[in-house]
Design a protein around this motif. Structure first.
Motif: not given
Ligand SMILES: [Zn+2]
Length: 48
Positions: A1-13, A32-37
């Protein structure tokens, strides 16, 4: 499953948490800006 990372608060989901929001945004801070890890690669996703 893909992991995402918020570039603002740094939390992973993961993808299932993102689906709950039915939008591309952080489930914790709503940013509204996240990174797909993916294995070594981070791709920034910006909500329209
Ligand atoms: Zn966040």
């Amino acid at each position: 499953m893909a992991k995402y990372l918020c570039i603002r608060c740094g939390r992973e989901f993961d993808e299932s948490q993102l689906a709950v929001m039915m939008n591309v945004r952080c489930p914790y801070c709503g940013y509204k800006v996240i990174a797909k890890a993916r294995s070594g690669e981070i791709k920034t996703i910006r909500a329209l």
